[in-house]
Scaffold this motif. Structure first.
Motif, PDB file in Angstrom:
ATOM      1  N   LEU A   3      29.993  72.960   8.118  1.00 47.61           N
ATOM      2  CA  LEU A   3      29.074  72.895   6.776  1.00 47.61           C
ATOM      3  C   LEU A   3      29.403  71.176   6.530  1.00 47.61           C
ATOM      4  O   LEU A   3      30.562  71.458   6.295  1.00 47.61           O
ATOM      5  CB  LEU A   3      29.595  73.871   5.841  1.00 47.61           C
TER       6      LEU A   3
ATOM      7  N   ASN B 153      22.641  74.065  -1.468  1.00 51.49           N
ATOM      8  CA  ASN B 153      23.734  73.361  -1.954  1.00 51.49           C
ATOM      9  C   ASN B 153      24.588  74.013  -3.398  1.00 51.49           C
ATOM     10  O   ASN B 153      23.668  74.005  -4.297  1.00 51.49           O
ATOM     11  CB  ASN B 153      23.954  72.012  -1.863  1.00 51.49           C
TER      12      ASN B 153
ATOM     13  N   ALA C  66      26.501  78.043   0.881  1.00 51.44           N
ATOM     14  CA  ALA C  66      27.395  76.993   0.984  1.00 51.44           C
ATOM     15  C   ALA C  66      28.819  77.204   0.823  1.00 51.44           C
ATOM     16  O   ALA C  66      29.432  77.879   1.441  1.00 51.44           O
ATOM     17  CB  ALA C  66      27.547  75.552   0.689  1.00 51.44           C
TER      18      ALA C  66
END
Length: 270
Positions: free
Chosen positions: A31, A154, A192
């Motif tokens: 990530l 996000n 995320a």
């Protein structure tokens, strides 16, 4: 007209090494995230490409004319040159993708002046596995060697970040070589935050074997109980993420007082 671009520091909120490929590279799942701080690049049109390096870590570039800035310039066709000044604020071989971030900023500068060729992703990939992600400098999942990018939700933008490095260069190759070779499982799914909370960095232990100071930094970063603290990439930079800026700033002050020899940078996630 001159323009300025930030070469955003790259951090890996999770890094799972899945195996070694026949070509010698490693299959990873990661990530990527980016901090709103890093190196600074000033560029203006010129008859030919030129590069000046300044800043704290400028002298650490063995050959500034063979670094990723010049290589990025050389790979992008343009009708005119660029006069580039690179302010090198990020340490070298630090797990922050510094050279790749510089290259990514050059791609954005060339895009501003001339646009990018349709095969820009391939050209970026040839410069380094994390250069394509650094061109966009947006949070993304990376697979393969890191060049295969996927969008991710996000839900961490704006989180306060503290970066700490012991000022010890740690090249990537020896860390991957020291990896135990065990596939410990796939990158988690989700947003995320969920990936960051449930993921890991498979290179942390081999990096600590080479650079024990990483363990000292992680211990220091744990004390304010941040949302997450981990080593980035192949090290030796470690990061801590905070919900509140004040908590990050307090940690930065305390660590700077206890370890003035360590490098620090603060910012927020993009």
């Amino acid at each position: 007209m001159a323009i300025t671009e930030t070469a955003y520091a790259k951090i890996n909120l999770a890094l799972h090494v899945r195996g070694k490929r026949e070509d010698g590279y490693h299959e990873i799942e990661t990530l990527f995230a980016f901090v709103d701080a890093g190196d600074t690049i000033l560029a203006k049109p010129a008859e030919r490409d030129t590069l000046t390096t300044v800043g704290e870590f400028a002298q650490a570039l063995d050959n500034p004319f063979d670094n990723l800035v010049m290589r990025a310039l050389n790979t992008l066709p343009r009708p005119q040159g660029l006069d580039v000044t690179l302010e090198k604020n990020l340490p070298i071989a630090a797990g922050l993708g510094g050279g790749s971030a510089d290259a990514g900023a050059i791609f954005r500068i060339v895009e501003h002046y001339h646009g990018l060729p349709e095969d820009w992703h391939f050209r970026a990939e040839r410069l380094g596995a994390d250069v394509p992600s650094c061109v966009k400098s947006e949070m993304a999942i990376g697979r393969g060697t890191g060049t295969e990018l996927e969008a991710v939700e996000n839900d961490m933008a704006g989180m306060a970040v503290l970066l700490v490095n012991p000022r010890i260069p740690l090249p990537t190759a020896p860390v991957f070589k020291a990896w135990a070779g065990e596939d410990r499982g796939a990158l988690p799914t989700g947003t995320a935050r969920e990936i960051a909370q449930n993921g890991r960095n498979d290179l942390r232990e081999p990096a600590i074997e080479i650079c024990p100071q990483i363990a000292d930094i992680l211990e220091e970063l744990s004390r304010e109980e941040p949302f997450q603290f981990e080593m980035s990439g192949s090290g030796a930079t470690c990061f801590a993420l905070y919900e509140q800026t004040a908590a990050r700033d307090e940690a930065a002050r305390r660590i700077a007082g206890a370890h003035p020899e360590w490098w620090q940078m603060t910012g927020k996630l993009r």
